[in-house]
Write a protein that holds these residues in place. Structure first.
Motif, short mmCIF file in Angstrom:
data_model
loop_
_atom_site.label_atom_id
_atom_site.label_comp_id
_atom_site.label_asym_id
_atom_site.label_seq_id
_atom_site.Cartn_x
_atom_site.Cartn_y
_atom_site.Cartn_z
N VAL A 1 0.86 -1.19 0.00
CA VAL A 1 0.00 0.00 0.00
C VAL A 1 0.90 1.24 0.00
N LYS A 2 0.60 2.16 -0.91
CA LYS A 2 1.34 3.42 -0.95
C LYS A 2 0.29 4.54 -0.97
N LEU A 3 0.40 5.44 -0.01
CA LEU A 3 -0.62 6.49 0.08
C LEU A 3 -0.25 7.67 -0.81
N ALA A 4 -1.25 8.24 -1.49
CA ALA A 4 -1.02 9.48 -2.24
C ALA A 4 -0.70 10.58 -1.23
N GLU A 5 0.21 11.45 -1.60
CA GLU A 5 0.59 12.51 -0.67
C GLU A 5 -0.49 13.57 -0.58
N VAL A 6 -0.69 14.04 0.64
CA VAL A 6 -1.61 15.18 0.83
C VAL A 6 -0.96 16.13 1.82
N LYS A 7 -1.41 17.38 1.77
CA LYS A 7 -0.91 18.37 2.72
C LYS A 7 -1.65 18.13 4.03
N PRO A 8 -0.93 17.85 5.13
CA PRO A 8 -1.64 17.62 6.39
C PRO A 8 -2.40 18.88 6.82
N VAL A 9 -3.65 18.70 7.15
CA VAL A 9 -4.50 19.85 7.49
C VAL A 9 -4.58 20.04 9.00
N ARG A 10 -4.51 21.31 9.44
CA ARG A 10 -4.83 21.64 10.82
C ARG A 10 -6.03 22.55 10.77
N ASP A 11 -7.16 22.08 11.30
CA ASP A 11 -8.37 22.91 11.20
C ASP A 11 -9.36 22.54 12.28
N ARG A 12 -10.23 23.48 12.57
CA ARG A 12 -11.32 23.24 13.51
C ARG A 12 -12.59 23.66 12.77
N VAL A 13 -13.48 22.69 12.48
CA VAL A 13 -14.70 23.00 11.74
C VAL A 13 -15.87 23.06 12.71
N VAL A 14 -16.45 24.24 12.82
CA VAL A 14 -17.54 24.43 13.78
C VAL A 14 -18.87 24.53 13.04
N LYS A 15 -19.85 23.79 13.52
CA LYS A 15 -21.20 23.84 12.93
C LYS A 15 -22.05 24.76 13.76
N LYS A 16 -22.73 25.68 13.11
CA LYS A 16 -23.66 26.53 13.86
C LYS A 16 -25.03 26.48 13.19
N PRO A 17 -25.78 25.46 13.46
CA PRO A 17 -27.10 25.36 12.81
C PRO A 17 -28.06 26.41 13.38
N LYS A 18 -29.07 26.75 12.60
CA LYS A 18 -30.11 27.67 13.09
C LYS A 18 -30.76 27.09 14.34
N LEU A 19 -31.06 25.78 14.27
CA LEU A 19 -31.69 25.14 15.41
C LEU A 19 -31.03 23.77 15.61
N SER A 20 -30.21 23.67 16.64
CA SER A 20 -29.52 22.41 16.87
C SER A 20 -30.50 21.38 17.42
N PRO A 21 -30.42 20.13 16.94
CA PRO A 21 -31.32 19.09 17.46
C PRO A 21 -31.16 18.91 18.98
N THR A 22 -29.99 19.26 19.51
CA THR A 22 -29.81 19.11 20.96
C THR A 22 -30.63 20.13 21.75
N ASP A 23 -31.09 21.22 21.06
CA ASP A 23 -31.93 22.21 21.73
C ASP A 23 -33.42 21.93 21.55
N VAL A 24 -33.74 20.78 20.92
CA VAL A 24 -35.15 20.44 20.68
C VAL A 24 -35.52 19.30 21.61
N SER A 25 -36.66 19.39 22.27
CA SER A 25 -37.01 18.36 23.25
C SER A 25 -37.41 17.05 22.56
N LEU A 26 -37.30 15.95 23.30
CA LEU A 26 -37.73 14.66 22.77
C LEU A 26 -39.21 14.70 22.40
N GLU A 27 -40.00 15.44 23.20
CA GLU A 27 -41.43 15.56 22.92
C GLU A 27 -41.67 16.18 21.55
N GLN A 28 -40.89 17.23 21.23
CA GLN A 28 -41.06 17.89 19.93
C GLN A 28 -40.68 16.96 18.78
#
Lengths: 460, 455
Positions: free
Chosen positions: A95-122
């Motif tokens: 196995v030989k891996l194709a070279e890639v540039k190692p990435v350093r990143d932090r990807v943050v999701k900011k949804p309009k309405l996160s499912p964690t803020d919605v009750s189980l009842e809803q």
């Protein structure tokens, strides 16, 4: 989590591995199943774990584990290294891996309405509201199952090459499956909604569309005739085109299957369809169910052209297959969870739209079929495919006529692609889940098309 | 701490916080897989997993939560999350409670010390034998994918009605998918498999058979559309039964009007040659456990006897609805069963074989097709039993023997026509996933080919 991941990478490196990667995941899932107006299952779950993959002497060792204490991590990294050595015993093509540039990143999701803020009842009420709509729209409905799922989490990717990625993940998904019967005729229809946006995905008009599609399909099937099997011209709707592109072409353009002998590798740079045919696999469409920023090898997602103007121009790659074929990786390596190794998976795969209206597509057909919605499909390496149809109609002299049921289409991918006569201007993406030993969230889609010949299995 | 101790803890915590009834399901697994890819062994993977799922009931509404972190704190958190989910639910009057404690049968032939302790090197040896046999069979063969897998699973159920059960099992399996390539032609993937609870797998036979099938699929012809006698192999039967027959035997589908078998108990629905049991206690069966995934004892259930429908598959919920006993068919999905609530699933779906050899079954066929695999069975209509699948590859039966290969053949019909048209079963019983069956011969099967009907 970060220091544990770093520690695992260091242990692997010290042992002398050529490459070490550690994926970490923290997931929170909630799901609801309602059956016939009752919330049968409301569930919540928490998962955390690691997957350590080590490349040594040209072979892979992989180990997944739940525990995150240093002692267990050290043992796991050592074991992964040993597994790689054991696997390498008879390696012929390392196995030989194709070279890639190692990435350093932090990807943050900011949804309009996160499912964690919605009750189980809803969430339960969301599922129940669709159930009520379906039962009230079609009196013959006997059962309706609604599944709701959200998965919110953080994915980490650390490698010995220096990649340090922390990426939020968010998926919301809903499926409706309804059945009806009248006399001896049974009908069923299903529809899915899925996105990488937040809970706001489930706006009223989206849900109304789902209910109306499911009810229309059930009503049509109940009065449908059994079609005659044989070879006929056909117009395939966007939903059927999507699954055809995904199953019949997409899988063959996954580089691991291409290398395994699928028909696409020999066709690279060659014409396989008319000028009107262009196919893409795109991981960058905002909010689409198959989109993400980085794949599970830390490679950025991209829009990958597979067929341009009828010519095969590319395949979907992992770093391993890209390395083998001497090309760039495409960001298609995905793992269902930390429990699995990443393999090549599609993202959002589609046929690009053309310029014909539905009327123009139907017009030249004297007798044939309009295959509007599918039930599922499958393809074999030799290019044989099969797509089951949920909603289909006879076409007589360019007009859509009576509905037919229990139809399925099969054929050979390359022969069918060559028979695409015209491509519509309508376009839609359909969310779904694809199984290839592991489950992946994907979309497929495209416009409607006309094919000169389709082999249809019916029962008349 | 062992699984049962965590289960007890979760049950106590949920009861103490207001649950009227509660259940904990726990699983712990270790598996090891050597993978073959494109003619070489290039990867070995190991997975270690454990976790717990809790169901808690408040006022006939139940909620579920799971965690894969078995610590006191996380187990407690899961118990409380299950209660929260139960409070978000609505009461279900049909809910009659979790299974009560009963004497459990012993699962026989499902645990093998040798498998549990198999070194990784040994599994690689088995994979390498399989690969070599396939590739030395014929130069045109490519072993596309394959694996040798070994697993050890431990399951436990504890509930507030006294169920306190634990069982463990080992499995080994090998599988090889091969194609044959000649100029201008690639065959469909042809595969062979072998799986047991003990180390009885035969990787060399699997390698040779996959290669032999691939080579014999070269030079495929088109078939003329029409009515044929068809002999179905185990893989084809699994696809068709799993997607069009088994769903109709599940009590939830029957109760919800989703099964054509509703109201048909005692009615002849198949050829009298056909007898099917769901045998959760089949000795050495791949789906044999002492109890099901909610702690109900496993059993052997008669489903079809000499063509007559005798029963359905139940879990405790659907059994409670009808006031009957569960058949022990509650099952939780893979790969992490503790993360799922139980659904109804067959265990070892066992078709009674005959004493007729497969050769004799074929020898009585005049105009027929042998179909070992089907593709697209999941697109069947599970309610109506209608299916339309691709048989790729398939072989003509000529002069009572498997002859020339065929391509592009579709098999269409309904499961009920198929069951009625059974004209023979062979003696070659074997298990593939949850199906235990011999080859089955069907008369008047409708095959759609790429050549139109003549005359």
């Amino acid at each position: 989590m970060e220091d544990i991941l770093l520690y695992a990478v260091h242990v692997g490196e010290k042992l002398g591995a050529d490459f070490v990667e550690v994926r970490g995941q923290e997931l929170h899932k909630t799901s609801v199943t309602t059956k016939d107006g009752k919330p049968e299952h409301i569930r919540e779950g928490f998962e955390e774990g690691l997957g350590i993959r080590v490349l040594a002497r040209g072979a892979w060792g992989f180990l997944s584990l739940r525990k995150t204490d240093r002692e267990s991590i050290r043992e796991a990294a050592e074991k992964a290294y040993k597994l790689a050595l054991t696997s390498s015993r008879e390696i012929k093509e390392p196995v030989k891996l194709a070279e890639v540039k190692p990435v350093r990143d932090r990807v943050v999701k900011k949804p309009k309405l996160s499912p964690t803020d919605v009750s189980l009842e809803q969430k339960a009420e969301l599922a129940l509201s669709i159930d009520r709509d379906i039962f009230s729209l079609v009196p013959q409905v006997k059962s309706c199952t609604v599944n709701y799922l959200d998965v919110v989490g953080v994915n980490y990717y650390f490698s010995s090459e220096g990649a340090r990625i922390q990426q939020d993940s968010l998926h919301v998904w809903l499926r409706v499956y309804a059945t009806a019967s009248e006399g001896e005729v049974f009908a069923s229809a299903s529809e899915e909604v899925g996105s990488t946006k937040g809970f706001e995905t489930f706006e009223r008009q989206v849900l109304e569309k789902v209910s109306s599609r499911v009810s229309r399909r059930i009503r049509e099937q109940l009065k449908a005739e059994l079609p005659k099997g044989g070879v006929y011209p056909a117009v395939l709707g966007s939903n059927v085109v999507g699954v055809f592109i995904h199953e019949a072409f997409g899988h063959l353009a996954e580089a691991d299957l291409a290398l395994a002998g699928s028909v696409t590798l020999d066709k690279m740079g060659k014409r396989i369809a008319s000028e009107a045919t262009s196919i893409f696999d795109d991981g960058t469409l905002p909010g689409a169910f198959g989109s993400f920023r980085y794949d599970d090898e830390g490679v950025p997602a991209q829009r990958t052209p597979l067929v341009e103007k009828g010519v095969v121009v590319g395949l979907m790659h992992s770093r391993e297959t890209a390395g083998r074929l001497g090309v760039q990786p495409t960001g298609n390596a995905r793992a269902e969870s930390f429990r699995f190794t990443p393999i090549i998976r599609m993202r959002n795969t589609y046929l690009a739209p053309g310029d014909q209206s539905l009327e123009e597509l139907l017009e030249p057909i004297r007798f044939g079929y309009y295959l509007k919605t599918l039930r599922g499909g499958q393809a074999n390496l030799d290019g044989t495919f099969q797509v089951g149809i949920q909603e289909g109609y006879k076409v007589i002299r360019g007009e859509v006529c009576e509905p037919v049921r229990n139809l399925s289409m099969s054929g050979h991918t390359l022969q069918t692609l060559l028979k695409i006569e015209a491509v519509g201007k309508d376009f839609q993406l359909w969310p779904g889940r694809c199984g290839k030993g592991q489950t992946a969230f994907i979309c497929d889609g495209g416009p409607s098309i006309r094919v000169g010949e389709a082999q249809l299995g019916g029962r008349g | 701490m062992n699984l049962l101790a965590y289960g007890e803890k979760a049950v106590r915590r949920a009861l103490a916080s207001g649950a009227q009834e509660t259940e904990a399901f726990l699983a712990k697994g270790r598996c090891f897989v050597v993978e073959i890819e494109r003619g070489q062994i290039a990867r070995s993977s190991s997975m270690v997993d454990e976790g717990l799922g809790v169901r808690a009931v408040i006022g006939k509404a139940w909620g579920f939560a799971y965690t894969n972190k078995l610590t006191d704190e996380e187990v407690e958190k899961a118990a409380l999350a299950a209660l929260r989910a139960a409070r978000a639910g609505k009461p279900d009057e049909a809910w009659k409670g979790f299974p009560a404690s009963r004497k459990l049968p012993k699962a026989k032939g499902t645990y093998d010390e040798e498998v549990a302790g198999l070194p990784a090197e040994e599994a690689v040896n088995l994979a390498s034998k399989m690969l070599r046999t396939a590739q030395s069979f014929d130069g045109r063969v490519l072993a596309v994918e394959g694996s040798v897998g070994v697993s050890l699973v431990e399951k436990a159920v504890v509930n507030s009605l006294g169920v306190h059960a634990c069982d463990r099992g080992t499995r080994t399996e090998c599988f090889l998918g091969a194609i044959a390539k000649e100029v201008g032609e690639t065959t469909p993937l042809c595969f062979e498999f072998d799986a047991h609870c003990s180390l009885r797998i035969n990787p060399e036979k699997v390698g040779e058979e996959a290669a032999r099938l691939a080579v014999s699929a070269l030079g495929a012809e088109d078939l003329e559309t029409g009515s044929y006698t068809v002999v179905l192999g185990q893989s084809a039967l699994l696809g068709i039964f799993y997607h069009s027959l088994i769903p109709s035997l599940k009590a939830d589908n029957v109760q919800r009007g989703k099964s054509k078998l509703k109201g048909k108990i005692g009615v002849n629905i198949a050829s009298e040659l056909l007898t099917i049991h769901d045998d959760g206690l089949r000795e050495g069966g791949l789906h044999t456990w002492s109890f099901d995934d909610e702690g109900h004892p496993s059993q052997r259930t008669t489903l079809i006897e000499k063509g007559v429908l005798k029963g359905y598959l139940y879990d405790s919920y659907t059994a409670g609805k009808e006031g009957v006993e569960s058949t022990g068919n509650a099952w939780r999905s893979h790969p992490a069963p503790y993360a799922w609530t139980p659904i109804i699933e067959a265990t070892n779906f066992t078709v009674t074989p005959s004493t007729i050899s497969p050769e004799r079954l074929l020898s009585e066929v005049k105009k027929g097709v042998f179909i070992p695999y089907v593709q697209g069975a999941h697109s069947s209509n599970p309610e109506s039993g209608e299916f339309s699948v691709v048989a790729a590859p398939a072989w003509k039966i000529e002069e009572g023997q498997v002859g020339r290969p065929l391509k592009g053949v579709m098999l269409t019909g309904t499961i009920y026509e198929l069951l009625r048209n059974i004209s023979g079963l062979a003696s070659n019983l074997r298990q593939l996933a949850l199906l235990v069956a011999p080859w089955i011969r069907i008369e008047d099967a409708r095959l759609v080919g790429r050549r139109g009907e003549e005359g």
